[in-house]
Structures are given as C-alpha cells and as structure tokens.
Design a protein around this motif. Structure first.
Motif, PDB file in Angstrom:
ATOM      1  N   THR A 266       2.243  -4.054  12.285  1.00 22.60           N
ATOM      2  CA  THR A 266       2.175  -2.935  13.224  1.00 22.60           C
ATOM      3  C   THR A 266       0.953  -2.055  12.997  1.00 22.60           C
ATOM      4  OG1 THR A 266       4.554  -2.906  12.881  1.00 22.60           O
ATOM      5  CG2 THR A 266       3.686  -1.403  14.494  1.00 22.60           C
ATOM      6  N   LEU A 267      -0.154  -2.680  12.637  1.00 22.06           N
ATOM      7  CA  LEU A 267      -1.444  -1.992  12.629  1.00 22.06           C
ATOM      8  C   LEU A 267      -1.419  -0.666  11.875  1.00 22.06           C
ATOM      9  CD1 LEU A 267      -2.162  -2.921  16.290  1.00 22.06           C
ATOM     10  CD2 LEU A 267      -3.548  -3.637  14.353  1.00 22.06           C
ATOM     11  N   GLY A 268      -1.059  -0.681  10.634  1.00 30.26           N
ATOM     12  CA  GLY A 268      -1.141   0.517   9.814  1.00 30.26           C
ATOM     13  C   GLY A 268       0.106   1.358   9.799  1.00 30.26           C
ATOM     14  N   ARG A 269       1.164   0.853  10.303  1.00 30.47           N
ATOM     15  CA  ARG A 269       2.394   1.642  10.367  1.00 30.47           C
ATOM     16  C   ARG A 269       2.925   1.930   8.982  1.00 30.47           C
ATOM     17  NH1 ARG A 269       7.828  -0.466  13.417  1.00 30.47           N
ATOM     18  NH2 ARG A 269       9.296   0.769  12.229  1.00 30.47           N
ATOM     19  N   LEU A 270       3.339   3.182   8.778  1.00 27.95           N
ATOM     20  CA  LEU A 270       3.937   3.629   7.527  1.00 27.95           C
ATOM     21  C   LEU A 270       5.453   3.644   7.650  1.00 27.95           C
ATOM     22  CD1 LEU A 270       1.784   6.718   6.488  1.00 27.95           C
ATOM     23  CD2 LEU A 270       2.028   4.612   5.197  1.00 27.95           C
TER      24      LEU A 270
ATOM     25  N   LYS B   4      -2.561   7.845  -3.104  1.00 25.29           N
ATOM     26  CA  LYS B   4      -2.219   6.510  -2.630  1.00 25.29           C
ATOM     27  C   LYS B   4      -2.572   5.458  -3.659  1.00 25.29           C
ATOM     28  CE  LYS B   4      -6.619   5.977  -0.135  1.00 25.29           C
ATOM     29  NZ  LYS B   4      -7.258   5.829   1.198  1.00 25.29           N
TER      30      LYS B   4
ATOM     31  N   TYR C 147       3.341  11.887   0.192  1.00 26.14           N
ATOM     32  CA  TYR C 147       3.032  13.053   1.003  1.00 26.14           C
ATOM     33  C   TYR C 147       3.930  14.199   0.574  1.00 26.14           C
ATOM     34  CZ  TYR C 147       0.419  10.179   4.337  1.00 26.14           C
ATOM     35  OH  TYR C 147      -0.498   9.344   4.937  1.00 26.14           O
TER      36      TYR C 147
ATOM     37  N   TYR D 207       5.696  10.870  15.450  1.00 30.89           N
ATOM     38  CA  TYR D 207       6.902  10.704  14.650  1.00 30.89           C
ATOM     39  C   TYR D 207       7.911  11.779  15.040  1.00 30.89           C
ATOM     40  CZ  TYR D 207       4.072   8.027  11.267  1.00 30.89           C
ATOM     41  OH  TYR D 207       3.259   7.101  10.649  1.00 30.89           O
TER      42      TYR D 207
ATOM     43  N   GLY E 251      -0.394  -6.206   7.203  1.00 32.81           N
ATOM     44  CA  GLY E 251      -0.896  -5.503   8.374  1.00 32.81           C
ATOM     45  C   GLY E 251       0.107  -5.374   9.492  1.00 32.81           C
TER      46      GLY E 251
ATOM     47  N   ILE F 165      -3.743   1.500  -3.603  1.00 34.31           N
ATOM     48  CA  ILE F 165      -4.161   0.355  -2.794  1.00 34.31           C
ATOM     49  C   ILE F 165      -4.284  -0.875  -3.690  1.00 34.31           C
ATOM     50  CG2 ILE F 165      -5.916  -0.543  -1.214  1.00 34.31           C
ATOM     51  CD1 ILE F 165      -4.294   1.847  -0.158  1.00 34.31           C
TER      52      ILE F 165
ATOM     53  N   ARG G 203       3.061   0.672   3.250  1.00 35.22           N
ATOM     54  CA  ARG G 203       2.598  -0.282   4.255  1.00 35.22           C
ATOM     55  C   ARG G 203       2.561  -1.659   3.624  1.00 35.22           C
ATOM     56  NH1 ARG G 203      -2.227   2.924   5.473  1.00 35.22           N
ATOM     57  NH2 ARG G 203      -1.744   4.309   7.217  1.00 35.22           N
ATOM     58  N   ASP G 204       2.814  -2.666   4.445  1.00 35.81           N
ATOM     59  CA  ASP G 204       2.707  -4.047   4.015  1.00 35.81           C
ATOM     60  C   ASP G 204       1.254  -4.483   4.188  1.00 35.81           C
ATOM     61  OD1 ASP G 204       4.948  -6.822   4.478  1.00 35.81           O
ATOM     62  OD2 ASP G 204       2.898  -6.849   3.701  1.00 35.81           O
TER      63      ASP G 204
ATOM     64  N   TYR H  81       0.885  -1.157   0.000  1.00 37.02           N
ATOM     65  CA  TYR H  81       0.000   0.000   0.000  1.00 37.02           C
ATOM     66  C   TYR H  81       0.931   1.217   0.000  1.00 37.02           C
ATOM     67  CZ  TYR H  81      -3.789  -3.142   1.261  1.00 37.02           C
ATOM     68  OH  TYR H  81      -4.708  -4.156   1.259  1.00 37.02           O
TER      69      TYR H  81
ATOM     70  N   GLY I 268      -8.977  -1.387   8.586  1.00 32.47           N
ATOM     71  CA  GLY I 268      -7.983  -1.726   9.595  1.00 32.47           C
ATOM     72  C   GLY I 268      -6.847  -0.748   9.603  1.00 32.47           C
ATOM     73  N   SER I 269      -7.094   0.407   9.049  1.00 36.08           N
ATOM     74  CA  SER I 269      -6.137   1.513   8.873  1.00 36.08           C
ATOM     75  C   SER I 269      -5.101   1.215   7.803  1.00 36.08           C
ATOM     76  CB  SER I 269      -5.454   1.908  10.177  1.00 36.08           C
ATOM     77  OG  SER I 269      -4.247   1.189  10.352  1.00 36.08           O
ATOM     78  N   ILE I 270      -5.199   0.065   7.169  1.00 33.27           N
ATOM     79  CA  ILE I 270      -4.222  -0.255   6.139  1.00 33.27           C
ATOM     80  C   ILE I 270      -4.364   0.672   4.943  1.00 33.27           C
ATOM     81  CG2 ILE I 270      -3.580  -1.993   4.439  1.00 33.27           C
ATOM     82  CD1 ILE I 270      -2.592  -2.712   7.143  1.00 33.27           C
TER      83      ILE I 270
ATOM     84  N   TYR J 238      -0.506   8.694  16.073  1.00 33.70           N
ATOM     85  CA  TYR J 238       0.910   8.356  15.930  1.00 33.70           C
ATOM     86  C   TYR J 238       1.765   9.552  16.341  1.00 33.70           C
ATOM     87  CZ  TYR J 238      -1.428   5.336  12.480  1.00 33.70           C
ATOM     88  OH  TYR J 238      -2.291   4.460  11.842  1.00 33.70           O
TER      89      TYR J 238
ATOM     90  N   PHE K  87       8.571   5.456   5.868  1.00 31.51           N
ATOM     91  CA  PHE K  87       8.822   6.604   5.015  1.00 31.51           C
ATOM     92  C   PHE K  87      10.200   6.537   4.371  1.00 31.51           C
ATOM     93  CE2 PHE K  87       5.367   9.582   5.668  1.00 31.51           C
ATOM     94  CZ  PHE K  87       4.769   9.099   6.819  1.00 31.51           C
TER      95      PHE K  87
ATOM     96  N   LEU L  33      10.823  10.225   8.373  1.00 32.57           N
ATOM     97  CA  LEU L  33      10.100  10.209   9.635  1.00 32.57           C
ATOM     98  C   LEU L  33      10.262   8.846  10.296  1.00 32.57           C
ATOM     99  CD1 LEU L  33       8.571  12.514   7.970  1.00 32.57           C
ATOM    100  CD2 LEU L  33       6.694  12.070   9.538  1.00 32.57           C
TER     101      LEU L  33
ATOM    102  N   PHE M  35       1.977   5.397  -0.660  1.00 35.80           N
ATOM    103  CA  PHE M  35       1.486   6.750  -0.416  1.00 35.80           C
ATOM    104  C   PHE M  35       2.547   7.773  -0.803  1.00 35.80           C
ATOM    105  CE2 PHE M  35      -2.138   5.573   2.327  1.00 35.80           C
ATOM    106  CZ  PHE M  35      -1.798   4.264   2.628  1.00 35.80           C
TER     107      PHE M  35
ATOM    108  N   TYR N 103      -6.884   5.886  15.339  1.00 36.98           N
ATOM    109  CA  TYR N 103      -5.445   5.679  15.306  1.00 36.98           C
ATOM    110  C   TYR N 103      -4.710   7.008  15.424  1.00 36.98           C
ATOM    111  CZ  TYR N 103      -6.364   0.963  13.589  1.00 36.98           C
ATOM    112  OH  TYR N 103      -6.792  -0.326  13.462  1.00 36.98           O
TER     113      TYR N 103
ATOM    114  N   TYR O 210       2.551   4.698  18.872  1.00 36.49           N
ATOM    115  CA  TYR O 210       1.267   4.804  18.216  1.00 36.49           C
ATOM    116  C   TYR O 210       0.183   4.262  19.150  1.00 36.49           C
ATOM    117  CZ  TYR O 210       1.693  -0.170  17.092  1.00 36.49           C
ATOM    118  OH  TYR O 210       1.830  -1.526  17.179  1.00 36.49           O
TER     119      TYR O 210
END
Lengths: 116, 116
Positions: free
Chosen positions: A100-104, A49, A36, B35, A98, A51, A94-95, A32, B99-101, B33, A106, B43, A34, B31, B48
């Motif tokens: 780390t629950l949505g961790r990006l 993004k 910014y 950084y 899933g 998806i 993001r992987d 996934y 799931g925030s993904i 976070y 960068f 970042l 993104f 959610y 989180y």
C-alpha cells in the motif's frame, strides 16, 4: 498481515527514572519501524525510526529504541524520564515489501505519565 | 514552513449533513494521507494519495471521499454524516524518497468532529 501490538495501555514512572514503552510487530518482510508521540490536542510528532543498521536507534528528546529481530520488538526507552515526556506514544510499522505504498500500521497507543 | 495545516479545528454536524475537511501542506510532499483516531484504537487509514490526481482507499473508506487536484491540497469529504463518524481526523504527508517506505509522516493538528 502487518500489525503492531502495544501491550500496555498505560505506563507510569517517576521523574528521573528510566522508562520503557513496549512494542511488538508482525510483518511478512523486513520491518520499517517508527515511534510517534502525541501531546494533548495535537497531531502526532515523529520521534525515531528503524530502517536498517544498528539495532539501537537514537531519536528526538533523548529517546532511543532497541530493535530486536528475534523477539520482533521495538521498545522505546529513555534513561531519565521528565514530567514533560507525559504523552501518548504510538508505535507503527511498514512492511518492506511496500504494501500500500508506504502505509503505516499503528498500535493502539500507550499513555505515559511521568510523576514528579 | 507551516507544515501540514487542517481546518476546521472543531465541528459539530447533524446526522445527514455534509462537510469537507481541509488539509494543506507546504513541504512539496507527494504522499498525503487521511486518518481517523478513535479512543483506544490507534489511527486507521481512510484514504491516501501518491500525487495529484491519484487517490486510493485505506482501511476504513466507507462514508468518505477525497480528491487531489494539487500537490498541496487533499480535502476529505463526508457526504451523509453518521454518528459513527464522530472522531478526530488527522491529515499527514510524507516525501517520496525511498518510495516513501523509509520516510516518516508529518501530521496536521487534527479536526475534532462530532455527529449528533
């Protein structure tokens, strides 16, 4: 492990010319992705993004990005650059598994300068 | 909506002092976070939270603590400031769909902290 590489610290283009900001990624599952943008002394703003679906994603301010699975790339593009596009651009991933629950994750950022 | 707000904007601390960076969001996002952004490093995730009462460590949690007593607020605490904590700190939030993904993150304007 998930990671993002932005191979260029700086990109300089003339106003009116097309611009490309490069990004490659590494994930275990489906990505996934993104983009910014960060203007001076401001927080990051979401641009676009990927998806699933079409490989060409359109976002804010006329930006688009092309997802290429075989090359694991997600380059940001704009057909005609504006001076006001000058900013710091971050790619993030993001992987899909899933982690780390949505961790990006960068990249280090690419400074885009558009000169008149 | 104000989005994500952070206070203070700037702060200078002496080594060994403590402080709390405030973060509030009014989008009812589950959610949140924290950084830190160091020059040329992108970042890095500090902590989180996936909802009130639930927090977890990110990549660089040492020297920091967090709490999440409400959906809106996610303060970051520095107990014994060190020069290595000189950085720009960003708070972000995202909704829980997918799931925030799939969801993008919304960033605050940042706090620039100097420890001398």
């Amino acid at each position: 492990a998930q990671s993002v590489a932005q191979p260029e610290d700086q990109v300089n283009v003339a106003e009116g010319n097309p611009l490309t900001v490069k990004c490659t990624y590494s994930v275990s599952g489906n990505p996934y992705l993104f983009w910014y943008v960060q203007y001076p002394n401001r927080g990051l703003q979401f641009l676009l993004k990927y998806i699933t679906g079409d490989n060409l994603v359109k976002g804010s301010y006329g930006f688009e990005a092309e997802f290429n699975k075989s090359q694991t790339s997600f380059h940001l593009k704009k057909p005609s650059a504006l001076v006001s596009d000058s900013a710091l651009y971050f790619c993030a991933v993001r992987d899909s598994r899933g982690s780390t629950l949505g961790r990006l994750y960068f990249g280090r950022g690419t400074q885009l300068t558009v000169w008149p | 909506n104000a989005g994500v707000t952070q206070t203070p904007k700037f702060r200078i601390l002496k080594i060994g002092q403590s402080m709390t960076l405030q973060c509030t969001q009014d989008m009812n996002h589950n959610y949140m976070y924290w950084y830190r952004q160091d020059p040329g490093m992108g970042l890095k995730l500090i902590y989180y939270s996936v909802g009130a009462g639930i927090t977890d460590k990110g990549e660089v949690p040492n020297g920091y603590n967090v709490s999440r007593s409400t959906t809106e607020d996610f303060p970051l605490r520095l107990e014994l400031a060190a020069p290595s904590q000189t950085s720009v700190y960003f708070c972000a939030s995202s909704p829980a769909y997918g799931g925030s993904i799939e969801s993008e993150q919304y960033f605050g304007p940042g706090t620039r902290l100097t420890v001398t």
